[in-house]
Motif scaffolding. Structure first.
Motif, PDB file in Angstrom:
ATOM      1  N   GLU A 132      55.852  72.852   4.845  1.00 36.14           N
ATOM      2  CA  GLU A 132      56.716  71.937   5.065  1.00 36.14           C
ATOM      3  C   GLU A 132      57.282  70.721   4.447  1.00 36.14           C
ATOM      4  O   GLU A 132      58.325  70.332   4.135  1.00 36.14           O
ATOM      5  CB  GLU A 132      56.033  71.334   6.473  1.00 36.14           C
ATOM      6  N   HIS A 191      55.978  67.837  18.379  1.00 35.18           N
ATOM      7  CA  HIS A 191      57.104  68.714  18.980  1.00 35.18           C
ATOM      8  C   HIS A 191      58.404  67.962  18.928  1.00 35.18           C
ATOM      9  O   HIS A 191      59.143  68.627  19.641  1.00 35.18           O
ATOM     10  CB  HIS A 191      56.473  69.126  20.312  1.00 35.18           C
ATOM     11  N   PRO A 193      61.794  66.773  17.755  1.00 35.24           N
ATOM     12  CA  PRO A 193      62.619  66.819  16.555  1.00 35.24           C
ATOM     13  C   PRO A 193      63.114  65.626  15.887  1.00 35.24           C
ATOM     14  O   PRO A 193      64.016  65.620  14.974  1.00 35.24           O
ATOM     15  CB  PRO A 193      63.791  67.760  17.096  1.00 35.24           C
ATOM     16  N   ILE A 198      58.669  67.370  11.834  1.00 31.56           N
ATOM     17  CA  ILE A 198      58.767  68.616  12.846  1.00 31.56           C
ATOM     18  C   ILE A 198      59.723  69.372  12.754  1.00 31.56           C
ATOM     19  O   ILE A 198      60.027  70.584  13.170  1.00 31.56           O
ATOM     20  CB  ILE A 198      58.743  67.928  14.259  1.00 31.56           C
ATOM     21  N   ARG A 199      61.048  69.031  12.266  1.00 29.35           N
ATOM     22  CA  ARG A 199      62.376  69.906  12.101  1.00 29.35           C
ATOM     23  C   ARG A 199      62.024  70.858  11.162  1.00 29.35           C
ATOM     24  O   ARG A 199      62.651  72.217  11.322  1.00 29.35           O
ATOM     25  CB  ARG A 199      63.580  68.968  11.767  1.00 29.35           C
ATOM     26  N   ARG A 201      59.249  72.107  10.370  1.00 25.79           N
ATOM     27  CA  ARG A 201      58.368  73.021  11.064  1.00 25.79           C
ATOM     28  C   ARG A 201      59.003  74.108  12.012  1.00 25.79           C
ATOM     29  O   ARG A 201      58.713  75.047  11.966  1.00 25.79           O
ATOM     30  CB  ARG A 201      57.202  72.450  11.980  1.00 25.79           C
ATOM     31  N   GLN A 202      59.957  73.697  12.629  1.00 26.53           N
ATOM     32  CA  GLN A 202      60.873  74.643  13.578  1.00 26.53           C
ATOM     33  C   GLN A 202      61.630  75.551  12.784  1.00 26.53           C
ATOM     34  O   GLN A 202      61.805  76.534  13.125  1.00 26.53           O
ATOM     35  CB  GLN A 202      61.682  73.507  14.452  1.00 26.53           C
ATOM     36  N   SER A 204      61.068  76.404   9.639  1.00 28.83           N
ATOM     37  CA  SER A 204      60.035  77.594   8.907  1.00 28.83           C
ATOM     38  C   SER A 204      59.765  78.774   9.785  1.00 28.83           C
ATOM     39  O   SER A 204      59.737  79.782   9.217  1.00 28.83           O
ATOM     40  CB  SER A 204      58.774  76.486   8.631  1.00 28.83           C
ATOM     41  N   GLU A 205      60.201  78.631  11.102  1.00 22.64           N
ATOM     42  CA  GLU A 205      59.853  79.763  11.765  1.00 22.64           C
ATOM     43  C   GLU A 205      60.969  80.972  11.567  1.00 22.64           C
ATOM     44  O   GLU A 205      60.744  81.809  11.720  1.00 22.64           O
ATOM     45  CB  GLU A 205      59.585  79.551  13.095  1.00 22.64           C
TER      46      GLU A 205
END
Length: 417
Positions: A132, A191, A193, A198-199, A201-202, A204-205
């Motif tokens: 991240e 969780h 955004p 956290i953005r 992290r989201q 990266s999926e």
């Protein structure tokens, strides 16, 4: 223990043994990563001579934080680890909340660790955190340092900050806790955004499907860390040929400095600024490039509380007067995070910047060869409006000054700033 558990224990044992540590503390938020780290360390403490403590910072920003700290305390007690909760109440509503909270958290923990005699703080950052951080660096068009992400080890206030779990994923640590039948705390902000991390992290999926997986991004960070180390060593070698230290200032040989590759020159300038301002203010990239351009043209510049002034074939990086004009300490106390002035007679005396008015009381200052800009920002002993001593302005008058003033100390600092 299953093989994964044994691997975690072996990893931590080898990590600590390599650094000859016998008294450490685990920074625990109660999240899965730090809770897993604390539990593994509790097992290590039970089977070795290493002393382990735990510390939690309650920022007071969420109603649940106090109860979460108490829960960490209960877990630590059950696992035989002394636990301390530190409270922060210093945010006035200015600036970036997350950045201010992070800065305060580390400062509180380092101060506490120093008082406790702790050698190192163990942090539960994982390969996911590393990935991240790389994505955040890419979004800012960062250079090598930004893409090197989080180092495995760095020093802060004399305490080592260590990240022994960068080789493990977030999920692996949660799997460990589940296998042990242990719980952890989920922070709802993890969780949201609203926060950049956290953005990332989201994101990266989705990026993982394109090959930009957590292991791949973590490997980028490791590759860049190797490049970073090579650049730092090259910068240190150039510093031996380019720099001298005088009265705590860094003096650069202009003729040689302007021939350096830009990245080497940038690192050398940043190291000089960190040396002079005590590492209290790290400049951003654009102001640094502007300062490098000014140096190349032989013109003065200002950067992060420092002035860069020309002296014949030299450029001197010295403290900026405005950055220190309001600093006041007693004799023997640390002034500007760098200097201590002492004398047998210390009644009603204040240590402060020399300034223009003080320099007028030092008739021999020109004999030092130091420029006006550097001397007005140097430390002096005052009684009222009278200067009793100004060691760097040829007016020591029996006073002594302590601080890092050797070229070798500066050169060594380039590998640790």
């Amino acid at each position: 223990m299953n093989p994964d558990d044994a691997a975690l224990l072996t990893t931590l044992q080898a990590f600590l043994d390599a650094r000859h540590l016998d008294h450490v503390a685990v920074a625990v938020s109660g999240g899965g990563d730090s809770t897993a780290l604390l539990h593994v360390m509790s097992q290590l403490a039970a089977t070795t001579d290493i002393r382990v403590q735990a510390v939690t910072v309650d920022h007071g920003l969420r109603n649940e934080a106090a109860e979460e700290a108490r829960q960490v305390n209960r877990w630590a007690a059950a696992w035989g680890i002394p636990h301390t909760t530190l409270k922060w109440s210093g945010w006035a509503g200015d600036g970036n909340l997350q950045a201010e909270a992070r800065k305060a958290r580390y400062e509180l923990m380092v101060d506490w660790a120093t008082e406790q005699g702790v050698q190192a703080l163990l942090l539960g950052h994982t390969a996911d955190d590393q990935a991240e951080t790389v994505l955040m660096g890419l979004s800012r068009a960062s250079g090598v340092d930004g893409l090197a992400a989080m180092p495995e080890q760095r020093m802060l206030g004399g305490i080592a900050l260590l990240r022994p779990l960068l080789g493990y994923s977030r999920q692996e640590l949660r799997d460990y806790l589940q296998l042990q039948g242990l719980d952890w705390i989920e922070d709802p902000s993890n969780h949201s955004p609203r926060f950049e991390r956290i953005r990332m992290r989201q994101a990266s999926e989705a990026l993982s499907d394109l090959g930009l997986s957590t292991p791949a991004l973590a490997q980028v960070a490791q590759n860049m860390a190797h490049v970073q180390a090579a650049l730092d060593h090259h910068t240190q070698a150039e510093a031996r040929l380019t720099c001298q230290v005088d009265a705590g200032d860094v003096v650069l040989d202009m003729e040689r400095f302007v021939t350096l590759p830009q990245e080497t020159a940038r690192r050398l300038l940043l190291g000089a600024v960190a040396w002079v301002n005590g590492g209290t203010d790290r400049p951003r990239r654009q102001p640094t490039i502007m300062a490098l351009s000014a140096i190349g043209q032989g013109t003065p510049a200002q950067l992060a509380g420092c002035r860069i002034v020309k002296q014949r074939q030299w450029m001197r990086v010295c403290r900026e007067y405005n950055a220190v004009k309001d600093l006041r300490v007693n004799p023997g106390e640390l002034w500007d995070n760098r200097w201590r002035l002492t004398s047998p007679k210390e009644d009603a005396i204040t240590i402060a910047a020399l300034g223009d008015k003080g320099l007028l009381q030092c008739p021999n200052w020109r004999e030092t060869g130091r420029p006006h800009a550097a001397l007005v920002a140097s430390p002096a002993a005052w009684r009222g409006d009278e200067v009793l001593a100004a060691p760097f302005a040829a007016a020591a008058n029996g006073w002594s000054i302590q601080g890092a003033t050797s070229t070798e100390e500066f050169i060594a600092s380039l590998l640790s700033h």
